[in-house]
Design a protein around this motif. Structure first.
Motif, PDB file in Angstrom:
ATOM      1  N   VAL A 233      -7.171 -16.129  20.612  1.00  0.00           N
ATOM      2  CA  VAL A 233      -5.837 -16.374  21.333  1.00  0.00           C
ATOM      3  C   VAL A 233      -5.121 -17.749  20.557  1.00  0.00           C
ATOM      4  CG1 VAL A 233      -4.988 -18.474  23.000  1.00  0.00           C
ATOM      5  CG2 VAL A 233      -6.091 -16.102  23.988  1.00  0.00           C
ATOM      6  N   GLY A 234      -3.830 -18.169  20.685  1.00  0.00           N
ATOM      7  CA  GLY A 234      -3.565 -19.891  20.169  1.00  0.00           C
ATOM      8  C   GLY A 234      -3.133 -19.421  18.554  1.00  0.00           C
ATOM      9  N   THR A 235      -2.387 -18.178  18.052  1.00  0.00           N
ATOM     10  CA  THR A 235      -2.220 -18.442  17.095  1.00  0.00           C
ATOM     11  C   THR A 235      -1.338 -18.777  16.466  1.00  0.00           C
ATOM     12  OG1 THR A 235      -2.062 -15.372  16.858  1.00  0.00           O
ATOM     13  CG2 THR A 235      -0.906 -16.548  15.448  1.00  0.00           C
ATOM     14  N   GLN A 236       0.337 -19.498  17.391  1.00  0.00           N
ATOM     15  CA  GLN A 236       1.087 -20.749  17.447  1.00  0.00           C
ATOM     16  C   GLN A 236      -0.003 -21.997  16.806  1.00  0.00           C
ATOM     17  OE1 GLN A 236       4.011 -20.403  16.327  1.00  0.00           O
ATOM     18  NE2 GLN A 236       4.119 -18.304  17.207  1.00  0.00           N
ATOM     19  N   ASN A 237      -1.188 -22.401  16.975  1.00  0.00           N
ATOM     20  CA  ASN A 237      -2.322 -23.130  17.374  1.00  0.00           C
ATOM     21  C   ASN A 237      -2.684 -23.086  15.198  1.00  0.00           C
ATOM     22  OD1 ASN A 237      -1.898 -24.302  19.559  1.00  0.00           O
ATOM     23  ND2 ASN A 237      -4.038 -23.588  19.612  1.00  0.00           N
ATOM     24  N   LEU A 238      -2.785 -22.186  14.296  1.00  0.00           N
ATOM     25  CA  LEU A 238      -3.116 -22.157  13.563  1.00  0.00           C
ATOM     26  C   LEU A 238      -1.409 -22.020  12.329  1.00  0.00           C
ATOM     27  CD1 LEU A 238      -5.538 -21.304  12.033  1.00  0.00           C
ATOM     28  CD2 LEU A 238      -5.000 -18.853  11.979  1.00  0.00           C
ATOM     29  N   MET A 239      -0.477 -21.092  13.139  1.00  0.00           N
ATOM     30  CA  MET A 239       0.117 -21.629  12.158  1.00  0.00           C
ATOM     31  C   MET A 239       1.028 -23.045  12.221  1.00  0.00           C
ATOM     32  SD  MET A 239       2.409 -17.985  13.384  1.00  0.00           S
ATOM     33  CE  MET A 239       3.558 -18.259  11.944  1.00  0.00           C
ATOM     34  N   LYS A 241      -0.434 -25.542  11.612  1.00  0.00           N
ATOM     35  CA  LYS A 241      -1.451 -27.023  10.636  1.00  0.00           C
ATOM     36  C   LYS A 241      -0.023 -25.886   8.720  1.00  0.00           C
ATOM     37  CE  LYS A 241      -4.602 -27.944  13.429  1.00  0.00           C
ATOM     38  NZ  LYS A 241      -4.103 -26.995  14.295  1.00  0.00           N
ATOM     39  N   PRO A 242      -0.390 -27.010   7.938  1.00  0.00           N
ATOM     40  CA  PRO A 242      -0.060 -27.384   6.825  1.00  0.00           C
ATOM     41  C   PRO A 242      -0.880 -26.514   5.832  1.00  0.00           C
ATOM     42  CG  PRO A 242      -0.485 -29.700   7.498  1.00  0.00           C
ATOM     43  CD  PRO A 242      -0.953 -28.600   8.483  1.00  0.00           C
ATOM     44  N   GLY A 312      -9.925 -22.966  12.428  1.00  0.00           N
ATOM     45  CA  GLY A 312      -8.712 -24.106  11.878  1.00  0.00           C
ATOM     46  C   GLY A 312      -8.807 -23.773  10.754  1.00  0.00           C
ATOM     47  N   PRO A 313      -8.160 -25.166   9.608  1.00  0.00           N
ATOM     48  CA  PRO A 313      -8.543 -25.562   8.857  1.00  0.00           C
ATOM     49  C   PRO A 313      -9.777 -25.695   8.054  1.00  0.00           C
ATOM     50  CG  PRO A 313      -6.770 -26.737  10.157  1.00  0.00           C
ATOM     51  CD  PRO A 313      -7.306 -25.597  10.523  1.00  0.00           C
ATOM     52  N   THR A 314     -10.096 -26.267   7.181  1.00  0.00           N
ATOM     53  CA  THR A 314     -11.360 -27.150   6.895  1.00  0.00           C
ATOM     54  C   THR A 314     -11.193 -28.376   7.308  1.00  0.00           C
ATOM     55  OG1 THR A 314     -10.257 -27.751   4.414  1.00  0.00           O
ATOM     56  CG2 THR A 314     -12.188 -26.016   5.385  1.00  0.00           C
ATOM     57  N   ARG A 315      -9.353 -29.075   7.532  1.00  0.00           N
ATOM     58  CA  ARG A 315      -9.517 -30.533   7.928  1.00  0.00           C
ATOM     59  C   ARG A 315      -9.524 -29.887   8.980  1.00  0.00           C
ATOM     60  NH1 ARG A 315      -4.880 -32.767   9.146  1.00  0.00           N
ATOM     61  NH2 ARG A 315      -3.561 -30.887   9.219  1.00  0.00           N
ATOM     62  N   MET A 316     -10.336 -30.510   9.523  1.00  0.00           N
ATOM     63  CA  MET A 316     -10.498 -30.331  10.992  1.00  0.00           C
ATOM     64  C   MET A 316     -11.356 -32.151  11.669  1.00  0.00           C
ATOM     65  SD  MET A 316     -12.581 -27.347  13.518  1.00  0.00           S
ATOM     66  CE  MET A 316     -11.946 -25.794  12.817  1.00  0.00           C
TER      67      MET A 316
END
Length: 341
Positions: A233-239, A241-242, A312-316
């Motif tokens: 859940v949380g596609t919008q959270n991923l999208m 991110k830059p 998430g991104p490596t920048r976490m």
């Protein structure tokens, strides 16, 4: 791979700054953060050495530096300061998970939403592996002379309801006999031992013609739950991110989440550490080289049955995410065991 105290300080500061800003970090920025303890020239020299050793990288010729995958790994293992949850955060999470829930499917959905909300990352959860989970209860309920409702309850709180249609009418007495036989042979055993438990005695009972379709449905229902899959859940959270604003990139990533290889990727054996952090090229699948995954295992009656976490991104924000995922996994385990009572 040892670093000097000053190199550790610079790598830690640079990583924290990049996590917050998503912008390459310059020596002048670090000079300000260090309170003029080091000159800009000294910082540039140390940054060049860290880059040479693989801890930093330069996205563009004229830009500052960002952590490499190796740099993130060193940061997580040696430099990260864990930010423990506040009492208010702990209370909020416990309150959400302790709301009245009767079935495991509801708990899975609620937990995924909870992780996504609190982390602002894509939440992932490997459902319980029911292969080694005990069948707790079985019920057979006559709907009409030709239809029987099967209700199966496992020790994880999973409730399965299935209706079996019979070509001939079935009496209440036959249903009761078959139910007693199934309860005697199946309750208290794991799903993978169903066949062995039914080898003897079934030829002698009344209503034996009911056994095969009932047992087939029980096995089908339970083993379908064992298939490798990941809920997310949380596609919008991923999208948001830059790092994931490229449409093709995000589509490829989301497509991989439904692939059984992704379930294998995160559903490994129990690690030595309570929380497992996998960064960038440590993943076996190249589609996840720009990602970090943080997972924690959860247990039923002390046995590991699945895991949950974030992608998430490596920048976490590792210092915040690691204790948060750990706390949610422990709280989720408590709820699963409560459903088992």
């Amino acid at each position: 791979m040892s670093l000097t105290p000053r190199q550790k300080q610079i790598l830690g500061l640079l990583t924290r700054e990049f996590i917050l800003t998503a912008e390459p970090v310059s020596s002048s920025t670090l000079e300000g953060k260090l309170g003029n303890l080091c000159s800009s020239a000294t910082i540039r020299s140390e940054m060049a050495e860290l880059e040479k050793r693989g801890f930093l990288q330069r996205p563009h010729i004229a830009s500052g530096r960002v952590p490499s995958h190796q740099g993130y790994r060193y940061y997580v293992d040696h430099l990260m300061n864990k930010e423990e949850l506040s009492l208010e955060e702990q209370y909020t999470i416990k309150l959400e998970l302790n709301k009245r829930i009767y079935q495991i499917d509801q708990l899975l959905d609620k937990t995924l939403d909870l992780i996504s909300h609190h982390t602002k990352e894509l939440s992932i959860l490997v459902p319980p592996n029911f292969k080694n989970i005990v069948i707790k209860d079985i019920h057979l309920i006559s709907i009409n002379p030709y239809s029987i409702l099967i209700v199966i309850v496992t020790t994880t709180g999973l409730v399965i309801n299935k209706i079996i249609e019979n070509p001939t009418s079935v009496s209440e007495i036959e249903i009761e006999v078959v139910l007693n036989f199934l309860k005697e042979r199946l309750e208290g055993i794991t799903a993978d031992k169903i066949n062995n438990s039914l080898l003897e005695g079934q030829e002698k009972i009344a209503g034996k013609h009911l056994l095969k379709p009932l047992v087939d449905e029980i096995k089908k229902s339970l083993f379908s739950e064992m298939e490798k899959k990941v809920l997310w859940v949380g596609t919008q959270n991923l999208m948001s991110k830059p790092e994931f604003r490229n449409v093709d990139k995000i589509k490829t990533l989301l497509d991989m989440l439904d692939n059984y290889q992704f379930a294998e990727l995160i559903d490994n054996k129990e690690p030595a550490n309570e929380v497992r952090v996998t960064i960038g090229q440590e993943h076996k699948l190249k589609e996840f080289y720009d990602c970090s995954i943080i997972t924690a295992y959860y247990r039923v009656e002390g046995e590991v049955v699945g895991n949950l976490g974030i992608l998430g991104p490596t920048r976490m924000h590792y210092g915040k995410m690691v204790p948060l995922i750990s706390f949610i996994a422990k709280s989720f385990s408590k709820m699963l065991n409560r459903l088992n009572c």
